[in-house]
Design a protein around this motif. Structure first.
Motif, PDB file in Angstrom:
ATOM      1  N   PHE A  56      31.126  31.957  94.200  1.00  0.00           N
ATOM      2  CA  PHE A  56      29.769  33.065  93.969  1.00  0.00           C
ATOM      3  C   PHE A  56      28.995  32.347  92.933  1.00  0.00           C
ATOM      4  O   PHE A  56      29.184  32.112  91.915  1.00  0.00           O
ATOM      5  CB  PHE A  56      30.196  34.340  93.480  1.00  0.00           C
ATOM      6  CG  PHE A  56      31.123  35.041  94.649  1.00  0.00           C
ATOM      7  CD1 PHE A  56      30.482  35.610  95.526  1.00  0.00           C
ATOM      8  CD2 PHE A  56      32.429  35.050  94.563  1.00  0.00           C
ATOM      9  CE1 PHE A  56      31.250  36.382  96.710  1.00  0.00           C
ATOM     10  CE2 PHE A  56      33.199  35.575  95.643  1.00  0.00           C
ATOM     11  CZ  PHE A  56      32.590  36.356  96.681  1.00  0.00           C
ATOM     12  N   ASP A  57      27.595  32.207  92.994  1.00  0.00           N
ATOM     13  CA  ASP A  57      26.552  31.975  92.188  1.00  0.00           C
ATOM     14  C   ASP A  57      25.372  32.598  92.890  1.00  0.00           C
ATOM     15  O   ASP A  57      25.523  33.815  92.867  1.00  0.00           O
ATOM     16  CB  ASP A  57      26.484  30.497  92.038  1.00  0.00           C
ATOM     17  CG  ASP A  57      26.166  29.642  93.276  1.00  0.00           C
ATOM     18  OD1 ASP A  57      25.584  30.058  93.992  1.00  0.00           O
ATOM     19  OD2 ASP A  57      26.912  28.529  93.096  1.00  0.00           O
ATOM     20  N   ASP A  58      24.246  31.927  92.660  1.00  0.00           N
ATOM     21  CA  ASP A  58      22.988  32.514  93.370  1.00  0.00           C
ATOM     22  C   ASP A  58      23.033  32.850  94.748  1.00  0.00           C
ATOM     23  O   ASP A  58      22.294  33.858  95.417  1.00  0.00           O
ATOM     24  CB  ASP A  58      21.761  31.888  92.696  1.00  0.00           C
ATOM     25  CG  ASP A  58      21.975  30.507  93.539  1.00  0.00           C
ATOM     26  OD1 ASP A  58      22.909  29.932  93.628  1.00  0.00           O
ATOM     27  OD2 ASP A  58      20.662  30.075  93.950  1.00  0.00           O
ATOM     28  N   ALA A  59      23.977  32.388  95.328  1.00  0.00           N
ATOM     29  CA  ALA A  59      24.247  32.899  96.736  1.00  0.00           C
ATOM     30  C   ALA A  59      25.741  32.517  97.120  1.00  0.00           C
ATOM     31  O   ALA A  59      26.623  32.251  96.063  1.00  0.00           O
ATOM     32  CB  ALA A  59      23.534  31.684  97.973  1.00  0.00           C
ATOM     33  N   VAL A  60      26.355  32.575  98.286  1.00  0.00           N
ATOM     34  CA  VAL A  60      27.750  32.481  98.398  1.00  0.00           C
ATOM     35  C   VAL A  60      28.239  30.916  99.305  1.00  0.00           C
ATOM     36  O   VAL A  60      27.303  31.037 100.187  1.00  0.00           O
ATOM     37  CB  VAL A  60      28.420  33.790  99.157  1.00  0.00           C
ATOM     38  CG1 VAL A  60      29.822  33.788  99.186  1.00  0.00           C
ATOM     39  CG2 VAL A  60      28.218  34.922  98.369  1.00  0.00           C
ATOM     40  N   THR A  61      28.868  30.350  98.899  1.00  0.00           N
ATOM     41  CA  THR A  61      29.207  29.244  99.517  1.00  0.00           C
ATOM     42  C   THR A  61      30.936  29.405 100.098  1.00  0.00           C
ATOM     43  O   THR A  61      31.681  29.698  99.452  1.00  0.00           O
ATOM     44  CB  THR A  61      29.259  27.834  98.418  1.00  0.00           C
ATOM     45  OG1 THR A  61      28.281  27.840  97.794  1.00  0.00           O
ATOM     46  CG2 THR A  61      29.659  26.712  99.196  1.00  0.00           C
ATOM     47  N   LEU A  62      30.842  29.259 101.313  1.00  0.00           N
ATOM     48  CA  LEU A  62      31.934  29.414 102.232  1.00  0.00           C
ATOM     49  C   LEU A  62      32.535  28.082 102.702  1.00  0.00           C
ATOM     50  O   LEU A  62      31.670  27.307 103.239  1.00  0.00           O
ATOM     51  CB  LEU A  62      31.905  30.445 103.207  1.00  0.00           C
ATOM     52  CG  LEU A  62      31.545  31.887 102.921  1.00  0.00           C
ATOM     53  CD1 LEU A  62      30.876  32.511 104.206  1.00  0.00           C
ATOM     54  CD2 LEU A  62      32.744  32.630 102.495  1.00  0.00           C
ATOM     55  N   CYS A  63      33.737  27.835 102.304  1.00  0.00           N
ATOM     56  CA  CYS A  63      34.289  26.512 102.678  1.00  0.00           C
ATOM     57  C   CYS A  63      35.618  26.549 103.688  1.00  0.00           C
ATOM     58  O   CYS A  63      36.332  27.711 103.214  1.00  0.00           O
ATOM     59  CB  CYS A  63      34.721  25.668 101.495  1.00  0.00           C
ATOM     60  SG  CYS A  63      33.355  25.383 100.628  1.00  0.00           S
ATOM     61  N   TRP A  64      35.592  26.228 104.712  1.00  0.00           N
ATOM     62  CA  TRP A  64      36.833  26.234 105.511  1.00  0.00           C
ATOM     63  C   TRP A  64      37.188  25.125 106.447  1.00  0.00           C
ATOM     64  O   TRP A  64      36.563  24.134 106.219  1.00  0.00           O
ATOM     65  CB  TRP A  64      36.798  27.444 106.543  1.00  0.00           C
ATOM     66  CG  TRP A  64      35.638  27.223 107.577  1.00  0.00           C
ATOM     67  CD1 TRP A  64      35.945  26.802 108.947  1.00  0.00           C
ATOM     68  CD2 TRP A  64      34.396  27.350 107.528  1.00  0.00           C
ATOM     69  NE1 TRP A  64      34.830  26.528 109.579  1.00  0.00           N
ATOM     70  CE2 TRP A  64      33.675  27.053 108.769  1.00  0.00           C
ATOM     71  CE3 TRP A  64      33.550  27.854 106.654  1.00  0.00           C
ATOM     72  CZ2 TRP A  64      32.241  27.040 108.953  1.00  0.00           C
ATOM     73  CZ3 TRP A  64      32.173  27.764 106.596  1.00  0.00           C
ATOM     74  CH2 TRP A  64      31.533  27.322 107.955  1.00  0.00           C
ATOM     75  N   ARG A  65      38.449  24.830 106.887  1.00  0.00           N
ATOM     76  CA  ARG A  65      39.139  23.772 107.477  1.00  0.00           C
ATOM     77  C   ARG A  65      39.311  24.194 109.075  1.00  0.00           C
ATOM     78  O   ARG A  65      39.600  25.576 109.204  1.00  0.00           O
ATOM     79  CB  ARG A  65      39.957  23.345 107.121  1.00  0.00           C
ATOM     80  CG  ARG A  65      40.949  22.188 107.843  1.00  0.00           C
ATOM     81  CD  ARG A  65      42.002  21.481 106.803  1.00  0.00           C
ATOM     82  NE  ARG A  65      41.151  20.625 106.062  1.00  0.00           N
ATOM     83  CZ  ARG A  65      41.850  19.866 105.005  1.00  0.00           C
ATOM     84  NH1 ARG A  65      43.189  19.868 104.806  1.00  0.00           N
ATOM     85  NH2 ARG A  65      41.127  19.197 104.293  1.00  0.00           N
ATOM     86  N   MET A  66      39.207  23.612 110.076  1.00  0.00           N
ATOM     87  CA  MET A  66      39.457  23.940 111.396  1.00  0.00           C
ATOM     88  C   MET A  66      39.696  22.889 112.110  1.00  0.00           C
ATOM     89  O   MET A  66      39.060  21.634 111.922  1.00  0.00           O
ATOM     90  CB  MET A  66      38.195  24.913 111.920  1.00  0.00           C
ATOM     91  CG  MET A  66      36.811  24.140 112.173  1.00  0.00           C
ATOM     92  SD  MET A  66      35.619  25.084 112.665  1.00  0.00           S
ATOM     93  CE  MET A  66      36.257  25.983 114.097  1.00  0.00           C
ATOM     94  N   PRO A  67      40.289  22.990 113.463  1.00  0.00           N
ATOM     95  CA  PRO A  67      40.462  21.710 114.251  1.00  0.00           C
ATOM     96  C   PRO A  67      39.237  21.243 114.532  1.00  0.00           C
ATOM     97  O   PRO A  67      38.384  21.956 115.036  1.00  0.00           O
ATOM     98  CB  PRO A  67      41.169  22.370 115.419  1.00  0.00           C
ATOM     99  CG  PRO A  67      41.879  23.501 114.722  1.00  0.00           C
ATOM    100  CD  PRO A  67      40.909  24.062 113.683  1.00  0.00           C
ATOM    101  N   ALA A  68      39.169  19.731 114.708  1.00  0.00           N
ATOM    102  CA  ALA A  68      37.914  19.009 115.114  1.00  0.00           C
ATOM    103  C   ALA A  68      37.770  19.578 116.716  1.00  0.00           C
ATOM    104  O   ALA A  68      38.558  19.570 117.290  1.00  0.00           O
ATOM    105  CB  ALA A  68      38.172  17.511 114.987  1.00  0.00           C
TER     106      ALA A  68
END
Length: 98
Positions: A56-68
């Motif tokens: 969380f800062d001026d927007a929200v950054t979402l990071c994730w891992r998933m099968p290629a």
């Protein structure tokens, strides 16, 4: 005596070992405004992903891992949610625990 010590140590290590599945995966990242955060998080969580804690800062950054190879549908849904305003960054495919 040394053989027994090494045998016991190896046996203990194998008993405590954990089986880890390695798959070809991609790491993804999306930056969204706070107004779209919960919807984006729900969409990502509903897919076969491993979602990290949001940043969380001026927007929200979402990071994730998933099968290629499975990111197409998810990227389309997130692009529609943001009306094309946010772009999902996708890493090169790599083998990692999943």
């Amino acid at each position: 005596g040394l053989v027994r010590a090494y045998t016991a140590a190896a046996s203990g290590a194998l008993q405590n070992a954990e089986l880890v599945s390695m798959r070809l995966v991609v790491d993804c990242r999306l930056r969204v405004p706070y107004a779209q955060f919960e919807q984006a998080q729900r969409i990502i969580a509903a897919a076969e992903t491993r979602l990290d804690e949001p940043i969380f800062d001026d927007a929200v950054t979402l990071c994730w891992r998933m099968p290629a190879g499975q990111e197409g549908t998810l990227v389309t849904a997130l692009t529609e949610l943001t009306r094309g305003g946010a772009e999902v960054e996708i890493s090169e495919a790599q083998y990692a625990a999943f």
